[in-house]
Scaffold this active site. Structure first.
Site, PDB file in Angstrom:
ATOM      1  N   SER A  33      47.523  54.838  33.935  1.00 45.52           N
ATOM      2  CA  SER A  33      46.923  54.422  32.657  1.00 45.52           C
ATOM      3  C   SER A  33      47.502  55.177  31.450  1.00 45.52           C
ATOM      4  O   SER A  33      47.710  54.557  30.394  1.00 45.52           O
ATOM      5  CB  SER A  33      45.402  54.591  32.705  1.00 45.52           C
ATOM      6  OG  SER A  33      44.865  53.643  33.582  1.00 45.52           O
ATOM      7  N   LYS A  88      32.074  53.747  38.020  1.00 43.77           N
ATOM      8  CA  LYS A  88      31.786  52.550  37.217  1.00 43.77           C
ATOM      9  C   LYS A  88      30.312  52.123  37.208  1.00 43.77           C
ATOM     10  O   LYS A  88      29.852  51.525  36.254  1.00 43.77           O
ATOM     11  CB  LYS A  88      32.650  51.373  37.695  1.00 43.77           C
ATOM     12  CG  LYS A  88      34.124  51.544  37.386  1.00 43.77           C
ATOM     13  CD  LYS A  88      34.908  50.316  37.795  1.00 43.77           C
ATOM     14  CE  LYS A  88      36.397  50.533  37.626  1.00 43.77           C
ATOM     15  NZ  LYS A  88      37.189  49.353  37.987  1.00 43.77           N
ATOM     16  N   ASP A 124      37.437  44.846  32.975  1.00 41.65           N
ATOM     17  CA  ASP A 124      38.118  44.382  34.198  1.00 41.65           C
ATOM     18  C   ASP A 124      38.120  42.854  34.279  1.00 41.65           C
ATOM     19  O   ASP A 124      39.125  42.243  34.666  1.00 41.65           O
ATOM     20  CB  ASP A 124      37.419  44.933  35.449  1.00 41.65           C
ATOM     21  CG  ASP A 124      37.791  46.385  35.732  1.00 41.65           C
ATOM     22  OD1 ASP A 124      38.879  46.814  35.315  1.00 41.65           O
ATOM     23  OD2 ASP A 124      36.966  47.091  36.365  1.00 41.65           O
ATOM     24  N   ALA A 150      33.101  42.409  48.053  1.00 42.84           N
ATOM     25  CA  ALA A 150      31.759  42.457  47.441  1.00 42.84           C
ATOM     26  C   ALA A 150      31.505  43.819  46.803  1.00 42.84           C
ATOM     27  O   ALA A 150      30.361  44.216  46.610  1.00 42.84           O
ATOM     28  CB  ALA A 150      30.691  42.152  48.494  1.00 42.84           C
ATOM     29  N   ALA A 153      34.929  45.632  42.087  1.00 45.94           N
ATOM     30  CA  ALA A 153      35.959  44.738  41.536  1.00 45.94           C
ATOM     31  C   ALA A 153      35.557  43.281  41.765  1.00 45.94           C
ATOM     32  O   ALA A 153      35.753  42.422  40.887  1.00 45.94           O
ATOM     33  CB  ALA A 153      37.299  45.039  42.190  1.00 45.94           C
ATOM     34  N   MET A 244      44.318  41.723  43.657  1.00 45.64           N
ATOM     35  CA  MET A 244      44.090  42.827  42.715  1.00 45.64           C
ATOM     36  C   MET A 244      44.907  44.069  43.074  1.00 45.64           C
ATOM     37  O   MET A 244      45.123  44.933  42.251  1.00 45.64           O
ATOM     38  CB  MET A 244      42.612  43.194  42.682  1.00 45.64           C
ATOM     39  CG  MET A 244      41.758  42.173  41.982  1.00 45.64           C
ATOM     40  SD  MET A 244      40.161  42.926  41.630  1.00 45.64           S
ATOM     41  CE  MET A 244      39.257  41.495  41.136  1.00 45.64           C
ATOM     42  N   GLY A 267      48.133  42.634  41.267  1.00 47.09           N
ATOM     43  CA  GLY A 267      47.127  43.111  40.320  1.00 47.09           C
ATOM     44  C   GLY A 267      47.629  43.880  39.112  1.00 47.09           C
ATOM     45  O   GLY A 267      46.819  44.350  38.305  1.00 47.09           O
TER      46      GLY A 267
HETATM   47  P1  NDP Z   1      34.939  48.931  46.747  1.00 50.54           P
HETATM   48  O1  NDP Z   1      35.132  50.108  47.636  1.00 50.54           O
HETATM   49  O2  NDP Z   1      33.778  48.860  45.840  1.00 50.54           O
HETATM   50  O3  NDP Z   1      34.919  47.586  47.669  1.00 50.54           O
HETATM   51  C1  NDP Z   1      35.826  47.446  48.734  1.00 50.54           C
HETATM   52  C2  NDP Z   1      35.742  46.031  49.300  1.00 50.54           C
HETATM   53  O4  NDP Z   1      36.779  45.903  50.286  1.00 50.54           O
HETATM   54  C3  NDP Z   1      34.423  45.705  50.019  1.00 50.54           C
HETATM   55  O5  NDP Z   1      34.130  44.358  49.829  1.00 50.54           O
HETATM   56  C4  NDP Z   1      34.782  45.988  51.491  1.00 50.54           C
HETATM   57  O6  NDP Z   1      34.018  45.229  52.410  1.00 50.54           O
HETATM   58  C5  NDP Z   1      36.196  45.483  51.531  1.00 50.54           C
HETATM   59  N1  NDP Z   1      36.937  46.107  52.628  1.00 50.54           N
HETATM   60  C6  NDP Z   1      37.299  47.396  52.736  1.00 50.54           C
HETATM   61  N2  NDP Z   1      37.967  47.599  53.889  1.00 50.54           N
HETATM   62  C7  NDP Z   1      38.000  46.396  54.529  1.00 50.54           C
HETATM   63  C8  NDP Z   1      38.527  45.951  55.779  1.00 50.54           C
HETATM   64  N3  NDP Z   1      39.159  46.793  56.610  1.00 50.54           N
HETATM   65  N4  NDP Z   1      38.395  44.643  56.104  1.00 50.54           N
HETATM   66  C9  NDP Z   1      37.775  43.778  55.270  1.00 50.54           C
HETATM   67  N5  NDP Z   1      37.247  44.145  54.073  1.00 50.54           N
HETATM   68  C10 NDP Z   1      37.360  45.439  53.712  1.00 50.54           C
HETATM   69  O7  NDP Z   1      36.325  48.816  45.930  1.00 50.54           O
HETATM   70  P2  NDP Z   1      36.555  48.122  44.500  1.00 50.54           P
HETATM   71  O8  NDP Z   1      35.757  46.893  44.449  1.00 50.54           O
HETATM   72  O9  NDP Z   1      36.415  49.105  43.421  1.00 50.54           O
HETATM   73  O10 NDP Z   1      38.127  47.771  44.599  1.00 50.54           O
HETATM   74  C11 NDP Z   1      38.594  46.753  45.447  1.00 50.54           C
HETATM   75  C12 NDP Z   1      40.096  46.574  45.262  1.00 50.54           C
HETATM   76  O11 NDP Z   1      40.399  46.122  43.956  1.00 50.54           O
HETATM   77  C13 NDP Z   1      40.904  47.853  45.461  1.00 50.54           C
HETATM   78  O12 NDP Z   1      42.071  47.532  46.153  1.00 50.54           O
HETATM   79  C14 NDP Z   1      41.231  48.289  44.057  1.00 50.54           C
HETATM   80  O13 NDP Z   1      42.428  49.054  44.011  1.00 50.54           O
HETATM   81  C15 NDP Z   1      41.416  46.941  43.375  1.00 50.54           C
HETATM   82  N6  NDP Z   1      41.216  46.977  41.926  1.00 50.54           N
HETATM   83  C16 NDP Z   1      42.271  46.599  41.135  1.00 50.54           C
HETATM   84  C17 NDP Z   1      42.132  46.591  39.765  1.00 50.54           C
HETATM   85  C18 NDP Z   1      43.291  46.177  38.919  1.00 50.54           C
HETATM   86  O14 NDP Z   1      43.264  46.408  37.687  1.00 50.54           O
HETATM   87  N7  NDP Z   1      44.313  45.570  39.482  1.00 50.54           N
HETATM   88  C19 NDP Z   1      40.881  46.989  39.104  1.00 50.54           C
HETATM   89  C20 NDP Z   1      39.814  47.352  40.045  1.00 50.54           C
HETATM   90  C21 NDP Z   1      40.005  47.348  41.399  1.00 50.54           C
HETATM   91  P3  NDP Z   1      32.607  45.771  52.987  1.00 50.54           P
HETATM   92  O15 NDP Z   1      31.583  45.448  51.931  1.00 50.54           O
HETATM   93  O16 NDP Z   1      32.423  44.986  54.235  1.00 50.54           O
HETATM   94  O17 NDP Z   1      32.780  47.236  53.209  1.00 50.54           O
END
Ligand code: NDP
Length: 303
Positions: A33, A88, A124, A150, A153, A244, A267
């Protein structure tokens, strides 16, 4: 300063004429950033010299210190902050006010010092929607949208697609109960449109004539050997895939999209879009996404 990670204790009062900006996270060393914002600030400074005095740092703040960090940073001269994992949602009780859309999303990634307190925004969602328009030359409302994930993001993605009136919205997550909780939370926050929670894939979107937009908001793809979160062979021709994840730049999901002849993008555009919108909020100026994009690309090449 671009590469340096600061700790709260290392920071002293900023020079009286400096406007401090920063991203707070834990961990934060990987963040690019500062490169994006400094590039856009240089462009702003070409027209208005006052922006030469604006500087953007990255500061490591563990979750238990966030409530101390916010007043301290204001006292030191910081006027704009970005927040990333894990702040966040936890920041909400520490804010003086929250923008309506950020309140509906239930998460903020941008703080602005306004009227003697921190106001929270979420850029976002806007960043995602700008990236989608740029990558696919279509607006969100033209699509049947499938959001994967879920977490925070996914929540921003779902809310933004609903704000913009997407044709339909489906949600798929490894843990179905978390997807259901997300729907409930958004409903409680005033987003009443229907969201279909998909429990398993057989032939999704078989009966639609509209283009389908698949948005990966899971963290699957961050590791190079991660499998895709869904099998894109279930989808037909007019499908666009937005991941993303931007590091690695081509995830397994995007490789599959490529093989199937779908439009796809990673992303990085969202990262740039959310950063540009944050700087617009702080500066009150329109911000060059081109300068940020170039900085983002060269920062990623340098990794
Ligand atoms: P969270 O930790 O809040 O959520 C992670 C999500 O990924 C959950 O839905 C989780 O499912 C799922 N998940 C994790 N591991 C697995 C797996 N092995 N198999 C299936 N599902 C899985 O993370 P964020 O929401 O903050 O971020 C999510 C992604 O978005 C990241 O990769 C982050 O880098 C990216 N991002 C990119 C941005 C950009 O500007 N490009 C901005 C913000 C985020 P479960 O609920 O079942 O655990």
């Amino acid at each position: 300063m671009l590469e340096q990670t600061f700790l709260l204790d290392q920071l002293t009062d900023l020079p009286a004429d400096e406007v401090g900006l920063a991203v707070l996270g834990y961990p934060i060393a990987h963040s690019i950033s500062p490169q994006l914002h400094e590039a856009a600030l240089e462009v702003l400074a070409e027209k208005e010299a006052e922006f030469k005095r604006w500087h953007y740092r990255k500061i490591e703040v563990p979750p238990e210190d966030l409530h101390i960090a916010l007043p301290r940073l204001a006292q030191l001269g910081f006027r704009g902050l970005n927040l990333t994992i894990p702040h966040k949602v936890d920041v909400l009780p520490h804010l003086c006010s929250i923008d309506d859309r950020a309140r509906a999303m239930g998460a903020v990634n941008t703080l602005s010092w306004e009227n003697g307190g921190w106001k929270g925004y979420n850029t976002d969602g806007v960043g995602l929607s700008r990236a989608i328009r740029q990558a696919f030359h279509r607006s969100v409302e033209e699509f049947d949208v499938l959001v994967l994930g879920a977490g925070g993001a996914a929540r921003a993605a779902v809310a933004q697609c609903l704000f913009e009136g997407c044709a339909s919205l489906s949600l798929f997550n490894r843990s179905v109960d978390r997807a259901e909780q997300l729907c409930l939370a958004l409903k409680e926050n005033g987003l009443k449109q229907e969201i279909s929670v998909i429990e398993s894939f057989s032939a999704p979107f078989e009966n639609t004539d509209r283009p389908v937009l698949v948005i990966n908001a899971t963290s699957l793809g961050l590791q190079v050997d991660d499998p895709p979160p869904v099998d894109l062979d279930y989808f037909k021709g007019d499908t666009c895939v937005y991941d993303m994840v931007y590091n690695p730049p081509v995830t397994e999901l995007l490789s599959q999209a490529k093989r199937n002849g779908f439009s796809w993008a990673n992303g990085l555009g969202m990262l740039v879009g959310q950063a540009a919108r944050s700087l617009e909020i702080w500066s009150g100026r329109s911000v060059s996404a081109d300068a940020m994009s170039r900085a983002a690309t060269s920062a990623m090449i340098g990794r």
